[in-house]
Motif scaffolding. Structure first.
Motif, PDB file in Angstrom:
ATOM      1  N   LYS A  59       0.827  -1.205   0.000  1.00 22.83           N
ATOM      2  CA  LYS A  59       0.000   0.000   0.000  1.00 22.83           C
ATOM      3  C   LYS A  59       0.868   1.264   0.000  1.00 22.83           C
ATOM      4  CE  LYS A  59      -2.046   1.367   3.833  1.00 22.83           C
ATOM      5  NZ  LYS A  59      -2.916   1.299   5.022  1.00 22.83           N
ATOM      6  N   TYR A  60       1.833   1.307   0.893  1.00 20.97           N
ATOM      7  CA  TYR A  60       2.646   2.518   1.001  1.00 20.97           C
ATOM      8  C   TYR A  60       3.637   2.663  -0.148  1.00 20.97           C
ATOM      9  CZ  TYR A  60       0.500   3.495   5.469  1.00 20.97           C
ATOM     10  OH  TYR A  60      -0.420   3.792   6.439  1.00 20.97           O
ATOM     11  N   ASP A  63       1.553   4.012  -2.939  1.00 20.49           N
ATOM     12  CA  ASP A  63       1.276   5.421  -2.665  1.00 20.49           C
ATOM     13  C   ASP A  63       2.473   6.306  -3.000  1.00 20.49           C
ATOM     14  OD1 ASP A  63      -1.219   4.853  -1.810  1.00 20.49           O
ATOM     15  OD2 ASP A  63      -0.866   5.210   0.323  1.00 20.49           O
ATOM     16  N   ALA A  64       3.666   5.751  -2.796  1.00 22.55           N
ATOM     17  CA  ALA A  64       4.875   6.542  -3.039  1.00 22.55           C
ATOM     18  C   ALA A  64       5.231   6.565  -4.525  1.00 22.55           C
ATOM     19  CB  ALA A  64       6.042   5.972  -2.224  1.00 22.55           C
ATOM     20  N   GLU A 179      10.574   8.274   4.203  1.00 23.44           N
ATOM     21  CA  GLU A 179       9.259   8.607   4.755  1.00 23.44           C
ATOM     22  C   GLU A 179       8.287   7.438   4.620  1.00 23.44           C
ATOM     23  OE1 GLU A 179       8.301  10.957   6.789  1.00 23.44           O
ATOM     24  OE2 GLU A 179      10.478  11.217   6.634  1.00 23.44           O
ATOM     25  N   THR A 180       8.367   6.766   3.464  1.00 22.19           N
ATOM     26  CA  THR A 180       7.496   5.618   3.214  1.00 22.19           C
ATOM     27  C   THR A 180       7.774   4.512   4.241  1.00 22.19           C
ATOM     28  OG1 THR A 180       7.477   6.160   0.864  1.00 22.19           O
ATOM     29  CG2 THR A 180       6.843   3.923   1.461  1.00 22.19           C
ATOM     30  N   TYR A 181       9.058   4.301   4.518  1.00 23.55           N
ATOM     31  CA  TYR A 181       9.424   3.279   5.503  1.00 23.55           C
ATOM     32  C   TYR A 181       8.886   3.640   6.887  1.00 23.55           C
ATOM     33  CZ  TYR A 181      12.377   0.295   2.618  1.00 23.55           C
ATOM     34  OH  TYR A 181      12.832  -0.612   1.689  1.00 23.55           O
ATOM     35  N   LYS A 183       6.229   5.328   7.499  1.00 24.71           N
ATOM     36  CA  LYS A 183       4.788   5.065   7.506  1.00 24.71           C
ATOM     37  C   LYS A 183       4.520   3.565   7.670  1.00 24.71           C
ATOM     38  CE  LYS A 183       3.677   8.937   4.474  1.00 24.71           C
ATOM     39  NZ  LYS A 183       3.454   9.265   3.059  1.00 24.71           N
ATOM     40  N   ILE A 184       5.303   2.771   6.967  1.00 25.91           N
ATOM     41  CA  ILE A 184       5.111   1.307   7.033  1.00 25.91           C
ATOM     42  C   ILE A 184       5.358   0.802   8.457  1.00 25.91           C
ATOM     43  CG2 ILE A 184       6.101  -0.901   6.294  1.00 25.91           C
ATOM     44  CD1 ILE A 184       6.606   0.475   3.518  1.00 25.91           C
ATOM     45  N   GLU A 187       2.665   1.967  10.863  1.00 24.63           N
ATOM     46  CA  GLU A 187       1.410   1.228  10.757  1.00 24.63           C
ATOM     47  C   GLU A 187       1.562  -0.194  11.302  1.00 24.63           C
ATOM     48  OE1 GLU A 187      -1.173   1.787   7.562  1.00 24.63           O
ATOM     49  OE2 GLU A 187      -2.179  -0.131   7.823  1.00 24.63           O
TER      50      GLU A 187
END
Lengths: 564, 564
Positions: A59-60, A63-64, A179-181, A183-184, A187
């Motif tokens: 998902k992330y 999104d990225a 940033e994606t990491y 978020k992962i 979550e």
């Protein structure tokens, strides 16, 4: 899902080799089984968790703007030879020969393959930037596979590779992934640190690791609570200016008899000198056979990764007795003065006065040694391992140490692969330039273990909601009691209808066995259907807190909706 | 998804080795790329299709109560040795040696692994039935990898394994899978046949293949339009009683001079005898070295699979000139009379009278041969290959021939693996019995190719809606025209908001190039935004039919909703 039709082979005892909680509980609770050293089978429960982790990552990444692909596991030797990693990887690379004698590696990572794809299909700056990722089984022939899913030989990884037209854009891609990491891992519900890391065999300009904090983890990190600086011990710096001893007046060099006294501790005691003024001379043999001497203050540890990086080596090892003898060096009494190999010094030796070194002569040391009067090292380099209490390199507060599990690693590769594999693009100015790369890994199966390491008690797993195999566990305490069974079935049907992911323990076993299994399996919420049904009640329990709450059966719908 | 940010490297020409439409178009349209012989990279579009196929399969497997697991790709040699398949698989098995010298196979299938898991974790009839499946990368070192995804060396498979307490229950599991497969292939939109099949290296009691009909497919099948009988040519039967010649009175055996005349055609012409009365004597060498002679009528072809199965062999080959010489057999004139190896006859030879055979003497044949007067075969066996026009074994109507691609294969294994690997359970009666197994495969990546084989025209792919990478393709014909761009962007945003899977060609290239790419890529529906926007209109096109329809821009929402 009905437990009677499912497959959760729980065990009272973990196998003897299981040492860490995730290994013990994932096996005992029926999530995984070992097929051979470092090779694990994901049973239905384990598979569900794996998929949940995978989907959060997907998902992330989507999104990225990263594009999902799937590359072959078998990767031709020729590609690895182009970058030199066919040799660098050594025994960790599983190698396969096909029926025609062609060699392949079982991909432990895919820089070569993706760079090959890009050089064949991307020509213009208009086609960039791109970030390709895949979620795929990877292979590494570990010398010591252990800790279950933590250090396996076949494991699930998310690997991503960014391609940019400039260093500036590449840094932007790198920051996006950072940033994606975050978020992962947020979550996923982890307590983790992002730390500066060594680039290792992947190479590149700089890199960060994402480390989930666990006791006795394999990753050693230091971090600063004040300013947030954090680094893998392999890469950690410290403010060495603050660690210096006060200046002294130089005394005359003297050779002293130190019979059978070699260790820092012994020398310090024998001569009555602070260990900070005993300088160790370590002889290292680099992978190309070169011998080098490295000086470091007696109270500090050498960091081999820093040494390997400084010498641009693939590997290095402390010289053995035989190697020292062959070099004509006296073991236990090595020192920089008159040594026949190049001498490098750690920064801890800089500005040190009147110190002690070996005299290159059995049972003798020099005292009152001074630089540059008595010898001159080729260079002063940061070879030290940072440690708890060292001043933070950023804000100078005392550093803390911790251990953890590396679950993510990102690298700004630069042009390491694009240059060696000729992955060029034509820029706006019409000139051919190497593409600037980054690569980004997450250990998907390792995350499953890391989650258990951070979330368990003595009875079993306590899954974070985001990756629990089911949200709700219904226990029908006595399935032969029709009233209990009817209510349990009704709640089960209702939960399914509402879309609550539910495991329903409808097995004909004792209540005690059901509770034990439920604790072990670790589903976040539990509805216990027991004798209280006569009073129109069931019990709602939370695995994490142990909280229990009686619920009117006719209010069960509200509860189920709350779980969605 | 914006095409400008996506990765669809379309090509004008397919590589020279691409011979079939799926190989040509999947490469040209940017779905896949070849890394090495039989090894393919799935680019973003290809990955999407793969996932869609995977998800349809997963849905129906879950509905059927099968439990998803994930087994290692590296499977220990010891397991394969237990069933003897370490040797049986020969060169098709990729073998890997680890750093400690232990041998592994890259799993081409997982009967051994799953049986090992079951024998270690299932003990009682209460734990059965079970059906485990996985969707996983498989490996087969094909002698001739070709046709792109159709015959690769690394491919995605869905493999499932059922475990039952009795033959009756196992047949039920088998039937459930048969139905499940029908649902899957129906939803995927295939024109396919379920055919009786040979069990091959997997073994077992009986099996069916699911064959997608395509011209020049590798699978040869015969089928009956009247009663629905269908079988792989390797396993196909025919009603041989109807193929018999009328009885004749036996004439005296005679040896005739037939100088340099050996083939059925030549003997038939030379002697003026119908080829149905010329009997071929074929000498086969089985894998254990045994030589056998097989008689078959001159107008029929021998079926090697039937021969291998009859002799319970792993392999067999027609004797070479050298092998015949070593056996003392005269090449070109072999016959059953006085032959020094065992003689078996195809059913076509039964009740045949006054036929011709070789005389085991150079340039001589026997005529007017009769059984049992002149020789007696060990056995009459169905060794014939069924062919177009043969009577259906069920209803006797003439059979038809077709070719296709095998995309699914199910086997009732019986106890082949459970006996050799000792996977026993304790039955209700307290006795230990071997578990009855079935196994069920679907070629996931091959399905992607099969879909293209069945759905394309000269311009490119025409995806069935169920597995198309996107549902809608928006073409902005001139992205520099602000009005066109604005409308296209609006439609794109609207489609995304509604949840329509949409690819938006926002690239700054010519309309012609956009149309060419769109035809190649094969997304089912298309909205073309061009000059007509000035009149408040866009064009809606269907890839399959070529139908075009003008749509008022303010009615676009209705259209988009129709696509959901």
């Amino acid at each position: 899902m009905r437990a009677s039709q499912y497959f959760i082979p729980t065990l009272k005892e973990a196998p003897a080799e299981a040492e860490v909680p995730s290994h013990i509980f994932l096996i005992r609770a029926g999530y995984i089984r070992q097929l051979a050293a470092g090779l694990y089978e994901y049973l239905p429960l384990g598979f569900r968790v794996l998929k949940k982790i995978e989907n959060i990552i997907r998902k992330y990444m989507d999104d990225a703007g990263a594009l999902e692909v799937l590359l072959p596991i078998l990767t031709p030797a020729e590609l690895w030879q182009e970058t030199g990693r066919w040799d660098v990887y050594g025994k960790e690379l599983f190698r396969v020969e096909d029926r025609k004698g062609r060699l392949f590696a079982l991909g432990p990572t895919h820089e070569e393959t993706i760079t090959d794809l890009v050089r064949k299909n991307i020509r213009s700056y208009k086609d960039l930037p791109k970030n390709f990722y895949q979620i795929q089984t990877k292979f590494r022939d570990e010398a010591r596979p252990r800790y279950g899913l933590i250090r396996g030989r076949e494991f699930l990884m998310k690997d991503a590779y960014s391609f940019d037209v400039s260093e500036e854009m590449a840094v932007k891609s790198y920051e996006t992934m950072k940033e994606t990491y975050r978020k992962i891992f947020d979550e996923l519900g982890f307590d983790y640190l992002m730390v500066e890391a060594d680039t290792g065999a992947i190479g590149g300009k700089f890199s960060h690791e994402f480390v989930v904090k666990v006791p006795n983890g394999e990753a050693h990190i230091v971090y600063c609570e004040k300013c947030g600086y954090a680094a893998n011990i392999e890469a950690a710096k410290y403010e060495f200016e603050l660690d210096k001893l006060p200046p002294e007046e130089e005394k005359p060099l003297e050779k002293v008899h130190t019979p059978s006294v070699s260790s820092v501790e012994d020398v310090s005691r024998f001569l009555g000198v602070d260990s900070k003024k005993i300088v160790k001379t370590l002889v290292y043999i680099l992978d190309d056979g070169t011998a080098v001497a490295v000086l470091i203050r007696g109270d500090r540890e050498l960091n081999e990764t820093k040494l390997i990086n400084y010498f641009n080596a693939i590997d290095a090892h402390l010289a053995s007795s035989e190697e020292l003898e062959r070099l004509g060096i006296v073991e236990g009494f090595v020192g920089p003065i008159g040594l026949n190999i190049p001498v490098y010094a750690d920064v801890s030796v800089k500005d040190l006065h009147n110190f002690v070194v070996g005299a290159n002569e059995k049972d003798y040391h020099f005292i009152n040694v001074n630089i540059p009067r008595d010898f001159k090292p080729v260079d002063f380099v940061d070879f030290s391992t940072a440690k708890e209490g060292d001043p933070c390199p950023v804000c100078k507060s005392p550093l803390k140490e911790a251990t953890g599990l590396e679950v993510g690693h990102i690298f700004l590769l630069g042009t390491k692969y694009s240059e060696s594999m000729k992955a060029y693009f034509v820029d706006k100015d019409g000139r051919e330039k190497p593409i600037i790369m980054g690569c980004y890994g997450i250990g998907v199966s390792r995350l499953m273990a890391a989650a258990v390491e951070q979330n368990h008690d003595e009875n079993g797993i306590i899954w974070p909601e985001s990756i629990a195999p089911f949200k709700l566990h219904i226990l029908a305490l006595n399935i032969k009691d029709n009233q209990i069974k009817d209510i349990a079935e009704k709640i089960y049907d209702e939960a399914k209808k509402l879309g609550v992911e539910v495991l329903y323990d409808d097995r004909d076993i004792s209540p005690g066995a059901k509770f034990k299994d439920a604790d072990l399996i670790g589903i976040p919420y539990r509805v216990v259907v027991g004798k209280k049904v006569k009073e129109g009640k069931v019990e709602f329990q939370e695995r994490k807190t142990g909280n229990k709450e009686e619920i009117e059966i006719d209010k069960i719908n509200e509860l189920l909706k709350r779980l969605l």
